[in-house]
Design a protein around this motif. Structure first.
Motif, PDB file in Angstrom:
ATOM      1  N   TRP A 458     -31.335  53.583 -18.710  1.00  0.00           N
ATOM      2  CA  TRP A 458     -29.889  53.419 -18.764  1.00  0.00           C
ATOM      3  C   TRP A 458     -29.198  54.306 -17.722  1.00  0.00           C
ATOM      4  CZ3 TRP A 458     -26.106  50.459 -20.321  1.00  0.00           C
ATOM      5  CH2 TRP A 458     -24.798  50.970 -20.402  1.00  0.00           C
ATOM      6  N   PHE A 459     -29.586  55.565 -17.671  1.00  0.00           N
ATOM      7  CA  PHE A 459     -28.896  56.485 -16.780  1.00  0.00           C
ATOM      8  C   PHE A 459     -29.331  56.361 -15.322  1.00  0.00           C
ATOM      9  CE2 PHE A 459     -27.921  58.630 -20.799  1.00  0.00           C
ATOM     10  CZ  PHE A 459     -26.556  58.852 -20.620  1.00  0.00           C
ATOM     11  N   THR A 460     -30.520  55.842 -15.062  1.00  0.00           N
ATOM     12  CA  THR A 460     -30.965  55.689 -13.682  1.00  0.00           C
ATOM     13  C   THR A 460     -30.459  54.407 -13.029  1.00  0.00           C
ATOM     14  OG1 THR A 460     -33.046  54.713 -14.481  1.00  0.00           O
ATOM     15  CG2 THR A 460     -33.034  57.090 -13.982  1.00  0.00           C
ATOM     16  N   SER A 461     -30.320  53.336 -13.817  1.00  0.00           N
ATOM     17  CA  SER A 461     -29.874  52.087 -13.178  1.00  0.00           C
ATOM     18  C   SER A 461     -29.072  51.157 -14.077  1.00  0.00           C
ATOM     19  CB  SER A 461     -31.091  51.322 -12.631  1.00  0.00           C
ATOM     20  OG  SER A 461     -31.924  50.875 -13.693  1.00  0.00           O
ATOM     21  N   ALA A 462     -29.475  51.010 -15.337  1.00  0.00           N
ATOM     22  CA  ALA A 462     -28.896  49.957 -16.168  1.00  0.00           C
ATOM     23  C   ALA A 462     -27.392  50.103 -16.387  1.00  0.00           C
ATOM     24  CB  ALA A 462     -29.611  49.919 -17.519  1.00  0.00           C
ATOM     25  N   ARG A 463     -26.900  51.338 -16.478  1.00  0.00           N
ATOM     26  CA  ARG A 463     -25.472  51.520 -16.776  1.00  0.00           C
ATOM     27  C   ARG A 463     -24.571  51.007 -15.657  1.00  0.00           C
ATOM     28  NH1 ARG A 463     -23.414  56.700 -14.820  1.00  0.00           N
ATOM     29  NH2 ARG A 463     -25.031  57.784 -13.611  1.00  0.00           N
ATOM     30  N   ARG A 464     -25.143  50.832 -14.454  1.00  0.00           N
ATOM     31  CA  ARG A 464     -24.348  50.331 -13.342  1.00  0.00           C
ATOM     32  C   ARG A 464     -24.294  48.805 -13.296  1.00  0.00           C
ATOM     33  NH1 ARG A 464     -26.793  54.927 -11.040  1.00  0.00           N
ATOM     34  NH2 ARG A 464     -28.581  53.735 -10.286  1.00  0.00           N
ATOM     35  N   ARG A 465     -25.223  48.157 -14.021  1.00  0.00           N
ATOM     36  CA  ARG A 465     -25.241  46.689 -13.958  1.00  0.00           C
ATOM     37  C   ARG A 465     -25.138  46.011 -15.324  1.00  0.00           C
ATOM     38  NH1 ARG A 465     -30.066  45.182 -15.742  1.00  0.00           N
ATOM     39  NH2 ARG A 465     -31.825  46.637 -15.633  1.00  0.00           N
ATOM     40  N   PHE A 466     -25.442  46.754 -16.401  1.00  0.00           N
ATOM     41  CA  PHE A 466     -25.363  46.146 -17.724  1.00  0.00           C
ATOM     42  C   PHE A 466     -24.095  46.624 -18.418  1.00  0.00           C
ATOM     43  CE2 PHE A 466     -26.168  46.146 -22.324  1.00  0.00           C
ATOM     44  CZ  PHE A 466     -26.518  44.826 -22.502  1.00  0.00           C
ATOM     45  N   HIS A 467     -23.218  45.698 -18.716  1.00  0.00           N
ATOM     46  CA  HIS A 467     -21.932  46.045 -19.329  1.00  0.00           C
ATOM     47  C   HIS A 467     -21.737  45.328 -20.664  1.00  0.00           C
ATOM     48  CE1 HIS A 467     -20.963  47.997 -15.558  1.00  0.00           C
ATOM     49  NE2 HIS A 467     -21.288  46.886 -14.917  1.00  0.00           N
ATOM     50  N   GLY A 468     -22.858  45.023 -21.303  1.00  0.00           N
ATOM     51  CA  GLY A 468     -22.767  44.320 -22.582  1.00  0.00           C
ATOM     52  C   GLY A 468     -23.028  42.843 -22.416  1.00  0.00           C
ATOM     53  N   PRO A 469     -22.760  42.058 -23.441  1.00  0.00           N
ATOM     54  CA  PRO A 469     -22.999  40.613 -23.383  1.00  0.00           C
ATOM     55  C   PRO A 469     -22.289  39.971 -22.203  1.00  0.00           C
ATOM     56  CG  PRO A 469     -22.504  41.289 -25.624  1.00  0.00           C
ATOM     57  CD  PRO A 469     -22.259  42.480 -24.760  1.00  0.00           C
ATOM     58  N   VAL A 470     -22.985  39.091 -21.536  1.00  0.00           N
ATOM     59  CA  VAL A 470     -22.470  38.431 -20.345  1.00  0.00           C
ATOM     60  C   VAL A 470     -21.595  37.241 -20.735  1.00  0.00           C
ATOM     61  CG1 VAL A 470     -23.116  37.106 -18.291  1.00  0.00           C
ATOM     62  CG2 VAL A 470     -24.426  39.130 -18.945  1.00  0.00           C
ATOM     63  N   GLY A 471     -20.465  37.076 -20.048  1.00  0.00           N
ATOM     64  CA  GLY A 471     -19.642  35.890 -20.232  1.00  0.00           C
ATOM     65  C   GLY A 471     -19.898  34.920 -19.088  1.00  0.00           C
ATOM     66  N   TYR A 472     -20.192  33.665 -19.412  1.00  0.00           N
ATOM     67  CA  TYR A 472     -20.528  32.703 -18.379  1.00  0.00           C
ATOM     68  C   TYR A 472     -19.330  31.880 -17.916  1.00  0.00           C
ATOM     69  CZ  TYR A 472     -25.506  33.559 -18.922  1.00  0.00           C
ATOM     70  OH  TYR A 472     -26.749  34.144 -18.939  1.00  0.00           O
ATOM     71  N   GLY A 473     -18.162  32.109 -18.524  1.00  0.00           N
ATOM     72  CA  GLY A 473     -16.985  31.375 -18.103  1.00  0.00           C
ATOM     73  C   GLY A 473     -16.121  30.982 -19.282  1.00  0.00           C
ATOM     74  N   ARG A 474     -15.101  30.154 -19.000  1.00  0.00           N
ATOM     75  CA  ARG A 474     -14.226  29.664 -20.056  1.00  0.00           C
ATOM     76  C   ARG A 474     -14.990  28.680 -20.945  1.00  0.00           C
ATOM     77  NH1 ARG A 474     -11.377  28.354 -15.544  1.00  0.00           N
ATOM     78  NH2 ARG A 474     -11.550  26.159 -16.121  1.00  0.00           N
ATOM     79  N   PRO A 475     -14.502  28.448 -22.168  1.00  0.00           N
ATOM     80  CA  PRO A 475     -15.195  27.525 -23.076  1.00  0.00           C
ATOM     81  C   PRO A 475     -15.478  26.157 -22.466  1.00  0.00           C
ATOM     82  CG  PRO A 475     -13.536  28.748 -24.283  1.00  0.00           C
ATOM     83  CD  PRO A 475     -13.369  29.121 -22.845  1.00  0.00           C
TER      84      PRO A 475
END
Length: 484
Positions: A458-475
């Motif tokens: 998390w501290f070496t790389s993931a926190r810069r690219r993982f921000h929780g569940p991904v949204g793929y767009g509007r419904p």
């Protein structure tokens, strides 16, 4: 929820209930943990501890069900944690997902290990010259888990059918076992026997030894998040998933109490049964005879195999969802879906491999089973607790789904979190004395190892690219991406 649909909705309300009821699996949980409970508190803890833990788990399940109604996705706990957090959404989601992952892997490993133990008990009854060993237990466990992986790979429709059959197997098996233990034995313990307390853990504190006995009920009541994980494959998931969770817990609590009482009152010689390699098997032999004991042992083994199969299925859905958001090494592999079965086959084999790694210490450790159980209980319940805690922090800002607790949501959630904290600390402590290499509870090391890797990553790389569940767009955009 912001995802294109990849999984087919083939689960009805009963199917969703069935998978949690099967993973909880009272026959598997009680028979595998009964011997530990006899020595850690005895009948008083087995019976009254069951009642107390059942109530506490129902609080946890009801709070989880409320969250499941609001966020019915395969990501379940980690997804909802990311959505419920006000700040640091990625971190909350990240740690919830990893705790859920290690807890479910521990469940698959522990159930397979329990099944292997009882398979050897059956083989010993059938062929007295057979000698059960720890090495053989590990090998049989590996075989069981691999076969369950093959079933989830090549016979997916059969797995769905088996989940339905498993409910009736459990219910009919329960009636047969309880009926046999009630009617056939020519003697039973007196009513006061449920108050008998025993502490054979090696610890001088009876209170501590008795509290360890709560692990039996806690181990049984794990895995009901399976209904949550199967949301994307369940019709009307906002209602059927939370109902599946709460109904599975309530039905298991009542049925499990009947089974627990039947076993406790059928004990003849307490010291002899408590010292046996498989105390429930000794109870069956003493009260019913070898022939009937062998027949009922097959029912128990079948229940354990059903439980392991359902647990592995739930495990793979969590891996699929977590990888879909890029939160695991090699994520693009683990969230891929088979074109033939429409299921995450590669995730199946990741779950199988990780379960086998957790089983390996059983080659030398005599507390391997309780350690696996602790990994399962602590990992899962901490993962259950984080979304509930975040829901409490939101207060009135929580946007509930169609199934909710109303004004009871907050008090129920507070009790649930308090129980999770207490039980998690308790079950990470030593289970037997004196402490040696073979009696050491390695659950803290397993959990700490996974969390250390997750934290470093998390501290070496993931926190810069993982921000929780991904949204793929509007419904409307997501709907256009639907693959089924």
């Amino acid at each position: 929820m912001g995802y294109p649909r990849k999984l087919t909705r083939r689960f009805q309300a009963f199917d969703n209930f069935a998978i949690s009821f099967t993973v909880i699996n009272i026959i598997s949980g009680i028979f595998s943990g009964f011997g530990f409970g006899l020595n850690a508190g005895g009948p008083s803890i087995l019976v009254f501890g069951w009642i107390g833990v059942s109530v506490m788990v129902l609080f946890v399940g009801a709070s989880m069900a409320e969250v499941a109604s609001a966020y019915p996705t395969s990501g379940a706990l980690y997804f909802s944690a990311g959505k419920l957090a006000r700040r640091h959404k990625g971190a909350w989601s990240w740690y919830t997902g990893w705790l859920n992952f290690v807890g479910q892997v521990g469940g698959t490993a522990a159930t397979g290990y329990a099944a292997a133990t009882f398979v050897q008990a059956f083989l010993t009854l059938q062929w007295p010259s057979y000698e059960p060993t720890g090495h053989r237990t590990v090998l049989i466990t590996a075989l069981i888990i691999v076969v369950q992986g093959l079933a989830n790979t090549y016979t997916v429709h059969l797995v769905a059918v088996l989940n339905r059959i498993s409910v009736w197997w459990l219910l009919i098996g329960l009636v047969v076992i309880v009926g046999a233990l009630t009617v056939i034995p020519d003697q039973h313990q007196p009513a006061s026997f449920v108050t008998y307390f025993a502490n054979n853990t090696g610890f001088t504190s009876g209170l501590y030894g008795g509290m360890l006995g709560l692990l039996v009920a806690s181990w049984t009541f794990t895995g009901f998040d399976a209904s949550f994980h199967m949301s994307e494959e369940t019709v009307r998931a906002t209602v059927n998933a939370p109902r599946g969770i709460t109904r599975a817990i309530a039905c298991s609590a009542i049925a499990g109490l009947l089974l627990m009482l039947a076993l406790v009152y059928a004990v003849r010689d307490y010291d002899r049964v408590a010292a046996a390699d498989a105390p429930p098997v000794q109870i069956l032999i003493d009260g019913l005879g070898v022939g009937t004991a062998k027949a009922l042992l097959l029912v128990v083994i079948g229940a354990m195999l059903f439980c392991g199969l359902a647990n592995l299925t739930s495990n793979t859905r969590q891996i699929f969802a977590f990888s879909r958001d890029g939160a695991m090494p090699g994520s693009r592999w683990w969230h891929s879906v088979s074109a033939r079965t429409r299921t995450p086959v590669k995730a199946v084999w990741l779950a199988v491999g990780c379960s086998l790694v957790l089983v390996l210490p059983g080659w030398w450790s005599r507390t391997a089973f309780t350690a696996l159980v602790s990994v399962n209980v602590v990992g899962l319940f901490l993962a259950y607790g984080l979304p509930i805690l975040l829901r409490l922090r939101l207060g009135d800002d929580f946007a509930h789904g169609p199934w909710h607790l109303g004004r009871w949501g907050r008090p129920v959630g507070i009790v649930a979190v308090a129980w999770i904290v207490f039980s998690s600390v308790l079950f990470m402590l030593p289970h037997a004395a004196p402490l040696t290499v073979t009696s050491f509870n390695y659950a803290p090391l397993a959990l700490a190892g996974v969390l250390a890797v997750a934290t470093l990553w998390w501290f070496t790389s993931a926190r810069r690219r993982f921000h929780g569940p991904v949204g793929y767009g509007r419904p409307d955009e997501v709907a256009a991406m639907d693959l089924v």
